[in-house]
Motif scaffolding. Sequence first.
Motif, PDB file in Angstrom:
ATOM      1  N   ILE A 143      59.927  37.247  37.974  1.00 15.14           N
ATOM      2  CA  ILE A 143      59.834  38.617  37.487  1.00 15.14           C
ATOM      3  C   ILE A 143      58.463  38.790  36.844  1.00 15.14           C
ATOM      4  CG2 ILE A 143      60.947  38.085  35.292  1.00 15.14           C
ATOM      5  CD1 ILE A 143      62.385  40.821  35.497  1.00 15.14           C
ATOM      6  N   ALA A 144      57.785  39.912  37.174  1.00 15.94           N
ATOM      7  CA  ALA A 144      56.428  40.119  36.675  1.00 15.94           C
ATOM      8  C   ALA A 144      56.113  41.609  36.609  1.00 15.94           C
ATOM      9  CB  ALA A 144      55.429  39.423  37.599  1.00 15.94           C
ATOM     10  N   GLU A 145      55.178  41.944  35.742  1.00 12.12           N
ATOM     11  CA  GLU A 145      54.718  43.326  35.654  1.00 12.12           C
ATOM     12  C   GLU A 145      53.706  43.588  36.769  1.00 12.12           C
ATOM     13  OE1 GLU A 145      53.780  44.829  31.769  1.00 12.12           O
ATOM     14  OE2 GLU A 145      55.158  43.401  30.832  1.00 12.12           O
ATOM     15  N   LEU A 146      53.761  44.789  37.342  1.00  6.88           N
ATOM     16  CA  LEU A 146      52.918  45.121  38.487  1.00  6.88           C
ATOM     17  C   LEU A 146      51.428  45.026  38.184  1.00  6.88           C
ATOM     18  CD1 LEU A 146      54.680  48.168  40.197  1.00  6.88           C
ATOM     19  CD2 LEU A 146      54.762  45.757  40.831  1.00  6.88           C
ATOM     20  N   ASP A 147      51.032  45.360  36.966  1.00 11.11           N
ATOM     21  CA  ASP A 147      49.597  45.333  36.670  1.00 11.11           C
ATOM     22  C   ASP A 147      49.046  43.912  36.602  1.00 11.11           C
ATOM     23  OD1 ASP A 147      50.746  44.711  34.230  1.00 11.11           O
ATOM     24  OD2 ASP A 147      49.701  46.267  33.102  1.00 11.11           O
ATOM     25  N   GLY A 148      49.912  42.912  36.669  1.00 10.07           N
ATOM     26  CA  GLY A 148      49.468  41.519  36.705  1.00 10.07           C
ATOM     27  C   GLY A 148      49.615  40.881  38.077  1.00 10.07           C
ATOM     28  N   LEU A 149      49.987  41.686  39.073  1.00  9.42           N
ATOM     29  CA  LEU A 149      50.213  41.178  40.432  1.00  9.42           C
ATOM     30  C   LEU A 149      49.172  41.697  41.404  1.00  9.42           C
ATOM     31  CD1 LEU A 149      54.050  41.740  40.934  1.00  9.42           C
ATOM     32  CD2 LEU A 149      52.894  39.550  40.772  1.00  9.42           C
ATOM     33  N   SER A 150      48.952  40.928  42.440  1.00  9.12           N
ATOM     34  CA  SER A 150      48.146  41.371  43.571  1.00  9.12           C
ATOM     35  C   SER A 150      49.107  41.574  44.743  1.00  9.12           C
ATOM     36  CB  SER A 150      47.115  40.303  43.928  1.00  9.12           C
ATOM     37  OG  SER A 150      46.569  40.563  45.195  1.00  9.12           O
ATOM     38  N   VAL A 151      48.869  42.610  45.543  1.00  4.31           N
ATOM     39  CA  VAL A 151      49.763  42.859  46.676  1.00  4.31           C
ATOM     40  C   VAL A 151      49.771  41.698  47.661  1.00  4.31           C
ATOM     41  CG1 VAL A 151      49.714  45.368  46.504  1.00  4.31           C
ATOM     42  CG2 VAL A 151      48.035  44.207  47.930  1.00  4.31           C
ATOM     43  N   THR A 152      48.710  40.921  47.705  1.00  5.07           N
ATOM     44  CA  THR A 152      48.687  39.781  48.625  1.00  5.07           C
ATOM     45  C   THR A 152      49.704  38.722  48.221  1.00  5.07           C
ATOM     46  OG1 THR A 152      46.881  38.740  47.398  1.00  5.07           O
ATOM     47  CG2 THR A 152      46.276  40.145  49.274  1.00  5.07           C
ATOM     48  N   GLU A 153      50.081  38.688  46.944  1.00  3.37           N
ATOM     49  CA  GLU A 153      51.074  37.722  46.458  1.00  3.37           C
ATOM     50  C   GLU A 153      52.466  38.012  47.002  1.00  3.37           C
ATOM     51  OE1 GLU A 153      50.795  36.629  42.142  1.00  3.37           O
ATOM     52  OE2 GLU A 153      49.246  38.193  42.170  1.00  3.37           O
ATOM     53  N   LEU A 154      52.726  39.246  47.405  1.00  2.00           N
ATOM     54  CA  LEU A 154      54.064  39.622  47.869  1.00  2.00           C
ATOM     55  C   LEU A 154      54.501  38.779  49.060  1.00  2.00           C
ATOM     56  CD1 LEU A 154      53.990  43.531  47.627  1.00  2.00           C
ATOM     57  CD2 LEU A 154      54.579  41.854  45.865  1.00  2.00           C
ATOM     58  N   ARG A 155      53.550  38.409  49.898  1.00  2.00           N
ATOM     59  CA  ARG A 155      53.873  37.637  51.102  1.00  2.00           C
ATOM     60  C   ARG A 155      54.283  36.193  50.781  1.00  2.00           C
ATOM     61  NH1 ARG A 155      49.184  40.816  53.577  1.00  2.00           N
ATOM     62  NH2 ARG A 155      47.955  39.367  52.353  1.00  2.00           N
ATOM     63  N   ASP A 156      54.168  35.789  49.513  1.00  3.31           N
ATOM     64  CA  ASP A 156      54.593  34.449  49.094  1.00  3.31           C
ATOM     65  C   ASP A 156      56.104  34.379  48.846  1.00  3.31           C
ATOM     66  OD1 ASP A 156      51.931  33.668  49.169  1.00  3.31           O
ATOM     67  OD2 ASP A 156      51.627  33.993  47.011  1.00  3.31           O
TER      68      ASP A 156
END
Length: 149
Positions: A34-47
């Motif tokens: 679980i993470a806040e969106l402002d700390g994520l990169s969309v490229t991480e979603l594929r992980d």
Amino acid sequence: MKLLIGYVSMSGNTEDIAKLLKDTCEQMGHEVVIAELDGLSVTELRDYDGVLLGAYTWGDGDLPYEAEDFVDDLETTTLSGLPCAAFGSGDTDYPKYCAAVDTIEAALLASGGNIITPGLKIEFDPHTDEQKEACIAFAKAFVSPLLLT
């Protein structure tokens, strides 16, 4: 399966939804980040094997500013059928109730995401039994097809 729940929350309402979703998915045997969106990169979603994204609706149906860049980036990435769904909190006193959920869902579709279940929209926070059950049912509807793969 490894799932991501990304969210933006100002008053804690959407965070409370995210935590209920996390608990339900974990009870069904999934590993959940679980993470806040402002700390994520969309490229991480594929992980991840599946992604749930959530936000509150701001003003007249707008995304919160903390989610704008993420959603803009999402529309320009390729998720190649990644199982996903959107959730969020809102206020029915506004004409565009939980419109951020619709915006996120549209961005997921535009990026090639596979929407597993329709978006979850909760009035304020999930404090009633009915709202909590809606969150649990949403999480179960999301992960059930993943168990078949």
